[in-house]
Design a protein around this motif. Structure first.
Motif, short mmCIF file in Angstrom:
data_model
loop_
_atom_site.label_atom_id
_atom_site.label_comp_id
_atom_site.label_asym_id
_atom_site.label_seq_id
_atom_site.Cartn_x
_atom_site.Cartn_y
_atom_site.Cartn_z
N ASN A 171 8.31 0.26 4.01
CA ASN A 171 7.07 1.03 3.96
C ASN A 171 6.06 0.39 4.91
OD1 ASN A 171 7.92 2.84 1.87
ND2 ASN A 171 7.60 1.18 0.39
N GLY A 172 5.49 1.20 5.80
CA GLY A 172 4.43 0.73 6.67
C GLY A 172 4.91 -0.24 7.74
N ALA A 173 3.96 -1.04 8.27
CA ALA A 173 4.22 -2.01 9.33
C ALA A 173 4.10 -3.42 8.77
CB ALA A 173 3.25 -1.82 10.49
N GLU A 174 4.90 -4.31 9.27
CA GLU A 174 4.91 -5.70 8.81
C GLU A 174 4.85 -6.62 10.03
OE1 GLU A 174 8.20 -8.40 6.66
OE2 GLU A 174 7.45 -6.75 5.40
N PHE A 175 3.70 -7.25 10.22
CA PHE A 175 3.48 -8.14 11.36
C PHE A 175 3.75 -9.58 10.93
CE2 PHE A 175 1.25 -4.37 12.54
CZ PHE A 175 1.25 -4.34 13.93
N HIS A 176 4.52 -10.31 11.77
CA HIS A 176 4.85 -11.71 11.52
C HIS A 176 4.28 -12.57 12.65
CE1 HIS A 176 8.03 -11.36 8.26
NE2 HIS A 176 7.79 -10.08 8.59
N VAL A 177 3.64 -13.66 12.26
CA VAL A 177 3.09 -14.63 13.22
C VAL A 177 3.58 -16.01 12.81
CG1 VAL A 177 1.01 -15.73 14.11
CG2 VAL A 177 1.05 -13.25 13.74
#
Length: 489
Positions: free
Chosen positions: A472-478
């Motif tokens: 679901n949706g967007a998942e940003f990893h840093v």
């Protein structure tokens, strides 16, 4: 008078000092002079060795000749009769036979009337010495040898002397040959070095001419790469790689300027159009509505300028502020508090661990703010933020973009329940002024620079950012290099 003499004596020395201090220009000239000096030093060393060998060899020949002449005379004395001694020549040394009382019994015609050649008398072994004053020939030095012998059971001494004049002549002839050959050898060495250095530097000159023709509008030109893997070939390939980076940087700068001009022109054009319409029809214009619209465009323009300044500071380096230890969890809590105050979406912080990184607080704050603003803009009802040390449990290392192992890292995950980002756009969303088709509406609040700032800040701090798969949706990893916590005492 003394002052004038001293001044005249110091003036040539001053000119000589200036000449010695003056360095010849050009690598080719300097390398040629260095080669000539090295060959000259080698010639001097070889000349000294050759002259010493010639002198020793010719002196050894004179010693051998005198010893052989004396041994022949000793052999003749065994018969009990004095030998008949003839005159000496270049190959035949002079001879002298002396009894034990110092009386000369026989001698070559050149030595008649002269006492013993050597003051010391040979007893059980031969003696030898160099003589400088013999009244023979032109006064050249001689090498004298003395051998013990017996004549009718009486002990006698046999002296033989060979001229050392061939030694001086041989050394002089060798020195003359070296003096004639040395300038020729130096000339050949200098000419060869000049040609070889010129041939070796020919690719460098070609690269220099090509680089001189490259301008800011012709960054697609490249220097010629010579074949081989020597230093010049590596230099050419390094310069071409640098020109490739400059061309890419120039293209990015032109695109950035073009996009920034376009983005800045849009709100300015909107404000100008609405104010012109209002001024042309003041009676029918709703001035509060127009003021609200202009205020919104000014806010958008202010946000765009602010993000452009952030990008310029990040792209120009770390700036004047030094890097320091930053508590990333405290930055997150501060920015999340602002989102919760707006009350549009819920923020889940159930997986938030204390993490400390090394970096620039203002840049890291801009990175966190833009990530959260992007998630808030696209989320429907909820944002989930996670922060935890990655690689600390199993001590696995992490390598940054430069291939350097930096150890454990902090991982920040920002997820929203919005429409998400299709895989085809997951790299493009980090480009400047990029918007997906569903977010092209300017009223949505984005200017297309937030994620570009995130990527530049993360890259500057030695980390990386990406969009992972999410149901679901967007998942940003840093991921950012983390400071190891000090062990507790």
């Amino acid at each position: 008078m003394a002052g004038r003499i001293a001044d005249g004596a110091s003036r040539p020395q001053g000119r000589l000092g200036r000449l010695l201090r003056r360095r010849p220009s050009g690598i080719r000239v300097r390398l040629t002079l260095l080669a000539v000096l090295m060959v000259g030093a080698g010639l001097v060393l070889v000349s000294v060795v050759v002259l010493a060998l010639v002198r020793n060899d010719l002196t050894g020949n004179a010693r051998s000749a005198a010893t052989e002449r004396a041994q022949d005379a000793v052999s003749q004395l065994t018969s009990g009769v004095l030998p008949v001694l003839s005159s000496a020549n270049e190959d035949r040394p002079v001879l002298q036979i002396v009894d034990q009382h110092g009386t000369v019994l026989a001698a070559s015609p050149e030595l008649l009337g002269r006492g013993p050649l050597l003051p010391q008398r040979p007893q059980d072994h031969a003696v030898g010495s160099r003589l400088h004053r013999l009244p023979i020939g032109d006064g050249a030095p001689y090498w004298a040898v003395g051998l013990p012998a017996y004549l009718a059971d009486r002990p006698v001494a046999v002296y033989a002397a060979a001229s050392l004049e061939p030694v001086g002549e041989g050394v002089d002839a060798t020195l003359s040959a070296l003096l004639v050959a040395s300038p020729v050898i130096l000339s050949v060495a200098g000419g060869t070095a000049w040609l070889l250095v010129g041939r070796a530097l020919r690719p460098v000159e070609a690269m220099r001419r090509q680089v001189a023709e490259i301008t800011s509008s012709e960054l697609d030109l490249r220097v010629p790469e010579p074949p081989g893997t020597d230093e010049i070939g590596r230099l050419a390939r390094t310069m071409n790689a640098m020109l490739e980076r400059l061309q890419q940087a120039g293209e990015r700068q032109r695109r950035f300027v073009s996009d920034a001009s376009h983005e800045l022109r849009s709100p300015l054009a909107a404000m100008r159009t609405r104010t012109e319409v209002g001024l042309a029809h003041p009676a029918v214009t709703d001035w509060p509505v127009m003021a609200r619209d202009v205020h919104r465009e000014v806010g958008r323009l202010d946000q765009l300028v602010e993000e452009l300044l952030v990008l310029s500071r990040v792209g120009a380096g770390n700036g004047s502020a030094p890097a320091s230890s930053v508590d990333l969890d405290e930055l997150l809590l501060t920015e999340v508090a602002a989102i919760r105050a707006r009350g549009r979406v819920d923020v889940d912080l159930s997986e938030l661990s204390p993490v400390r990184v090394q970096g620039h607080p203002q840049q890291l704050r801009a990175m966190v703010r833009n990530l959260l603003d992007n998630a808030e803009r696209h989320a429907r009802t909820r944002i989930a933020v996670r922060l935890f040390p990655f690689g600390e449990e199993n001590r696995c290392g992490y390598w940054n973009a430069g291939g350097v192992e930096v150890g454990p890292v902090a991982e920040l995950v920002v997820a929203d329940d919005g429409p998400g980002v299709v895989p085809a756009h997951r790299e493009q969303v980090f480009d400047r002024f990029f918007r997906v088709q569903s977010a092209r509406d300017r009223n949505s609040g984005g200017v297309g620079l937030g994620l570009a700032i995130v990527r530049d800040v993360v890259t500057t701090h030695g980390g990386r950012v990406w969009i992972a798969d999410s149901p679901n949706g967007a998942e940003f990893h840093v991921r950012l290099p983390m400071i190891r916590p000090r062990p507790s005492p």
